[in-house]
Design an enzyme around this catalytic site. Structure first.
Site, PDB file in Angstrom:
ATOM      1  N   ARG A 143      13.625 -32.027  -2.353  1.00  0.00           N
ATOM      2  CA  ARG A 143      13.270 -30.913  -3.209  1.00  0.00           C
ATOM      3  C   ARG A 143      14.349 -30.608  -4.365  1.00  0.00           C
ATOM      4  NH1 ARG A 143      14.374 -26.345  -0.324  1.00  0.00           N
ATOM      5  NH2 ARG A 143      13.266 -25.020  -1.733  1.00  0.00           N
TER       6      ARG A 143
ATOM      7  N   LYS B 296      20.477 -32.225   9.647  1.00  0.00           N
ATOM      8  CA  LYS B 296      19.247 -32.710   9.045  1.00  0.00           C
ATOM      9  C   LYS B 296      18.279 -33.709   9.421  1.00  0.00           C
ATOM     10  CE  LYS B 296      16.712 -32.399   4.511  1.00  0.00           C
ATOM     11  NZ  LYS B 296      16.514 -31.751   3.260  1.00  0.00           N
TER      12      LYS B 296
ATOM     13  N   ARG C  89      21.358 -21.355   2.977  1.00  0.00           N
ATOM     14  CA  ARG C  89      22.092 -21.659   3.840  1.00  0.00           C
ATOM     15  C   ARG C  89      22.694 -20.786   4.993  1.00  0.00           C
ATOM     16  NH1 ARG C  89      22.310 -26.414   2.502  1.00  0.00           N
ATOM     17  NH2 ARG C  89      23.240 -27.215   4.025  1.00  0.00           N
TER      18      ARG C  89
HETATM   19  C1  BTN Z   1      13.867 -32.675   0.902  1.00  0.00           C
HETATM   20  O1  BTN Z   1      14.488 -32.670   1.958  1.00  0.00           O
HETATM   21  O2  BTN Z   1      14.553 -32.385  -0.198  1.00  0.00           O
HETATM   22  C2  BTN Z   1      12.516 -33.347   0.915  1.00  0.00           C
HETATM   23  C3  BTN Z   1      12.498 -34.728   1.253  1.00  0.00           C
HETATM   24  C4  BTN Z   1      10.889 -35.220   1.263  1.00  0.00           C
HETATM   25  C5  BTN Z   1      11.265 -36.911   1.124  1.00  0.00           C
HETATM   26  C6  BTN Z   1       9.735 -37.521   1.255  1.00  0.00           C
HETATM   27  S1  BTN Z   1       9.870 -39.050   1.913  1.00  0.00           S
HETATM   28  C7  BTN Z   1       8.065 -39.337   1.466  1.00  0.00           C
HETATM   29  C8  BTN Z   1       7.937 -38.402   0.342  1.00  0.00           C
HETATM   30  N1  BTN Z   1       8.005 -39.260  -1.021  1.00  0.00           N
HETATM   31  C9  BTN Z   1       9.139 -38.777  -1.704  1.00  0.00           C
HETATM   32  O3  BTN Z   1       9.465 -39.127  -2.926  1.00  0.00           O
HETATM   33  N2  BTN Z   1       9.557 -37.557  -1.184  1.00  0.00           N
HETATM   34  C10 BTN Z   1       8.932 -37.161   0.104  1.00  0.00           C
END
Ligand code: BTN
Length: 280
Positions: free
Chosen positions: A75, A138, A270
């Site tokens: 994100r 996390k 947070r």
């Molecule tokens: C976050 O915590 O910011 C979200 C992370 C999301 C990661 C997943 S892995 C599978 C899919 N492909 C990506 O490039 N991102 C999501």
């Protein structure tokens, strides 16, 4: 590449790992007949790939798993890094038409957490956390992206879940991993637990919206009754105390200006240090 679609009948082995692709497809096809499961040894990002395919007209429901991503995305423009065998990284892509999209990422988090372990907590809006005497870590993140193609809205739901011990250099929140809760679990086993139930949850969300998920989120809410800071990404920071989510998934934060409903996925929330989670 290995995929399991209508005419195939096998698990999807790739790079020596055996994935439960056929079992997942079998559990889903009765409600989504054109659903497929595909496993790739490597791709830049499963979210990016499904959006590329959608732009090329491929919008049938699919679960795309990559054993390794070379440009995983998180994100707020962040990277998502993971190593082969250490994490589970997949995206679910499908056309979706809910009356209201609010709360989809929370519904996804609830489904993944409930499929895995009662002790997994949710951090609004997109994270799965572990929170115990060892602190807060996390465990997983969710990245949801949508695109409109004429009347149709296509959604890609990306999930990154740490399975084995991870290094945490440069991370704002240290990582946790599923093996802390389920010793010996591997990525295929984790996928088998979450995938079909996730499809079911997304379709329930499409039909009913977030309201049926509200109490389930609040039961795992790691921010509940805690002091939080809310950053809008433009330098604006508001402090307050978090009080769960509404029936549309908005985070309730009591600030000096009264009770606010935080809805934007662009904000980051947070917990403030110095106060222990009373339920931990
Ligand atoms: C976050 O915590 O910011 C979200 C992370 C999301 C990661 C997943 S892995 C599978 C899919 N492909 C990506 O490039 N991102 C999501």
């Amino acid at each position: 590449m290995s995929s399991v679609g209508p005419s195939q009948d096998a698990n999807a082995p790739s790079g020596g790992i055996s994935w439960p692709a056929q079992a997942i497809r079998a559990a889903v096809v009765s409600s989504l007949p054109d659903f497929t499961v595909e496993v790739l040894p490597e791709i830049d990002s499963t979210n990016t790939e499904l959006m590329r395919r959608a732009r090329a007209g491929q919008m049938a429901p699919v679960l795309l798993l990559a054993e390794q991503q070379t440009a995983g995305r998180g994100r707020l423009g962040r990277d998502w890094q993971s190593q082969r065998g250490e994490s589970l990284t997949f995206s679910l892509g499908l056309p979706l038409a809910p009356a209201d999209w609010s709360g989809l990422s929370l519904a996804v988090g609830i489904s993944v957490a409930e499929s895995l372990h009662p002790d997994i907590r949710l951090k609004w809006p997109n994270d799965l956390w572990l929170s115990d005497a060892r602190g807060e870590r996390k465990l997983a993140g969710i990245l949801i992206e949508t695109a409109s193609f004429g009347e149709l809205r296509y959604v890609v739901i990306g999930v990154g879940l740490n399975i084995r011990p991870q290094g945490g250099a440069g991370l704002a929140t240290p990582p946790g991993w599923l093996q802390e809760l389920l010793p010996g679990v591997d990525a295929p086993q984790a996928l088998a637990r979450v995938a079909a139930l996730l499809v079911q949850a997304v379709r329930a969300f499409e039909a009913l919206g977030f309201a049926p998920f509200q109490a389930r989120f609040n039961a795992r809410d790691v921010l509940r009754d805690r002091e939080v800071s809310v950053s809008d990404g433009q330098g604006g920071v508001t402090r307050g105390s978090a009080h769960g989510v509404t029936d549309t998934g908005a985070l309730l934060v009591h600030t000096k200006a009264g009770m606010q409903q935080i809805t934007s996925s662009e904000v980051s929330v947070r917990p403030l240090p110095g106060r222990a989670d009373p339920s931990a």
